[in-house]
Design an enzyme around this catalytic site. Sequence first.
Site, mmCIF file in Angstrom:
data_model
loop_
_atom_site.group_PDB
_atom_site.id
_atom_site.type_symbol
_atom_site.label_atom_id
_atom_site.label_comp_id
_atom_site.label_asym_id
_atom_site.label_seq_id
_atom_site.Cartn_x
_atom_site.Cartn_y
_atom_site.Cartn_z
ATOM 1 N N HIS A 260 -7.309 -20.583 10.496
ATOM 2 C CA HIS A 260 -8.588 -21.062 9.964
ATOM 3 C C HIS A 260 -9.306 -19.975 9.174
ATOM 4 O O HIS A 260 -9.848 -20.243 8.087
ATOM 5 C CB HIS A 260 -9.498 -21.555 11.090
ATOM 6 N N ASP B 153 -8.143 -7.442 -0.032
ATOM 7 C CA ASP B 153 -7.304 -7.537 1.163
ATOM 8 C C ASP B 153 -8.073 -6.997 2.345
ATOM 9 O O ASP B 153 -8.960 -6.150 2.185
ATOM 10 C CB ASP B 153 -6.003 -6.738 0.995
ATOM 11 N N CYS C 171 -13.643 -28.404 6.892
ATOM 12 C CA CYS C 171 -12.509 -27.525 6.596
ATOM 13 C C CYS C 171 -11.221 -28.338 6.681
ATOM 14 O O CYS C 171 -11.046 -29.157 7.590
ATOM 15 C CB CYS C 171 -12.464 -26.356 7.579
ATOM 16 N N CYS D 154 -8.725 -27.115 12.117
ATOM 17 C CA CYS D 154 -9.937 -27.935 12.074
ATOM 18 C C CYS D 154 -9.622 -29.425 12.029
ATOM 19 O O CYS D 154 -10.394 -30.244 12.546
ATOM 20 C CB CYS D 154 -10.780 -27.544 10.862
ATOM 21 N N GLY E 230 -1.589 5.783 1.632
ATOM 22 C CA GLY E 230 -2.775 6.620 1.456
ATOM 23 C C GLY E 230 -3.889 6.322 2.437
ATOM 24 O O GLY E 230 -4.627 7.228 2.838
ATOM 25 N N ASP F 260 0.859 -1.180 0.000
ATOM 26 C CA ASP F 260 0.000 0.000 0.000
ATOM 27 C C ASP F 260 0.899 1.235 0.000
ATOM 28 O O ASP F 260 2.063 1.177 0.379
ATOM 29 C CB ASP F 260 -0.904 -0.032 1.234
ATOM 30 N N SER F 261 0.362 2.348 -0.409
ATOM 31 C CA SER F 261 1.171 3.557 -0.591
ATOM 32 C C SER F 261 1.304 4.399 0.672
ATOM 33 O O SER F 261 2.115 5.320 0.725
ATOM 34 C CB SER F 261 0.539 4.428 -1.675
ATOM 35 N N CYS G 123 -8.106 -27.087 7.093
ATOM 36 C CA CYS G 123 -6.981 -26.403 7.722
ATOM 37 C C CYS G 123 -6.481 -27.196 8.931
ATOM 38 O O CYS G 123 -7.181 -28.050 9.481
ATOM 39 C CB CYS G 123 -7.357 -24.977 8.132
#
Length: 385
Positions: A334, A265, A303, A308, A95, A92-93, A305
Amino acid sequence: MDPFRFTIQARSGRARVGLLTTPHGRVETPLFMPVGTQGSVKGLLPKDLKAIGSQVLLANTYHLLLRPGPERVQALGGLHRFAGWDGPWLTDSGGFQVMSLGHLRRIDEEGVVFQSHLDGSLIRLTPERSIAIQEALGADFIMAFDECPPYPSSPEYLKASLERTLRWLERSLKAKTRPDQALFGIAQGGTDAGLRALSTRETLRFDLPGYAIGGLAVGETKEEMFPMVALSTEILPEAKPRYLMGVGHPEDLVAAMGLGVDLFDSVYPTRTGRFGSALVPEGRINLKNAQYLEDKRPLEEGCDCYACQTFSRAYIAHLVRAEEMLGGILLSLHNLRFLHRLTERAREAIRQGSYGAFAREFAERRFGKEIPPWFREAMAAGGHW
């Protein structure tokens, strides 16, 4: 050969699957980018991020300017080597901090003077300085310096702000020297349709590798936000990636992907995890609640992951109550995997031409019988319902 290429591989209504080529590998869109503000996604190892399907990480220019400093990062091999993530980075800048640190900054035509939230020292950030910092950090995708105006703002303020952002974009582009970084411009305009369209069209004049939709998810309602997303993706070119900044709620991703957004994001999944909550298809569950202390089920059935597959809700609820750091780590892991799985399923639905059915199934689990009008309208605008 251009190190950056974007190819659309499939469409379903306005939703699309793309292949984005960068100097540090190819990624599939739509995708969600975990936020590593200071070069680290809080609590998670790069190898674990890769294992759950993370493709691009995001870091922040303002925070890395304060510490450890861009020159130090550059001397230690840039973000890829310094932070141990060899896939693509986006920076990111600074901003967004123009808005979020509004009480610690002063804007003028040249740029912004911040009072450091760490030690009170004054820091001048201009388009040229932001680009120089991002070039030193070495991210694959860099953002033009802009002002993210607060919500609500008057039409007069929004217009003056977006015009200044356009002038800053021109200066950002002139300051850029590295051909191996793709500069994205950021369209603003708040929730004013006329100003949003004006900002988007004027940003397109710079013919950049990609474009961001900025200044949303900053306090406005979803009824105000999603017409702006729909308008933006109508104007933005088909052949360039589209990035909706700061958006990470699952229902927002599904609605925006349906309108043709490619990149997202947000700190939402990891911050929510650190606060003790897990994302599930019905919304989220708060592991601080006593009802989970003897719950043998995983955070989410099905799930894949590590959290889980290995632990019960009861164990993670215990960790959260005991303020053990592992609790926040497992929940963050998760929650990110939840969003990655969501975008993976969305890509598959788009390839099959069935994004509308995917979105309806998601909405019925998330909202029940009362699917909100803003979601229905976004789906209709995307050609899905």
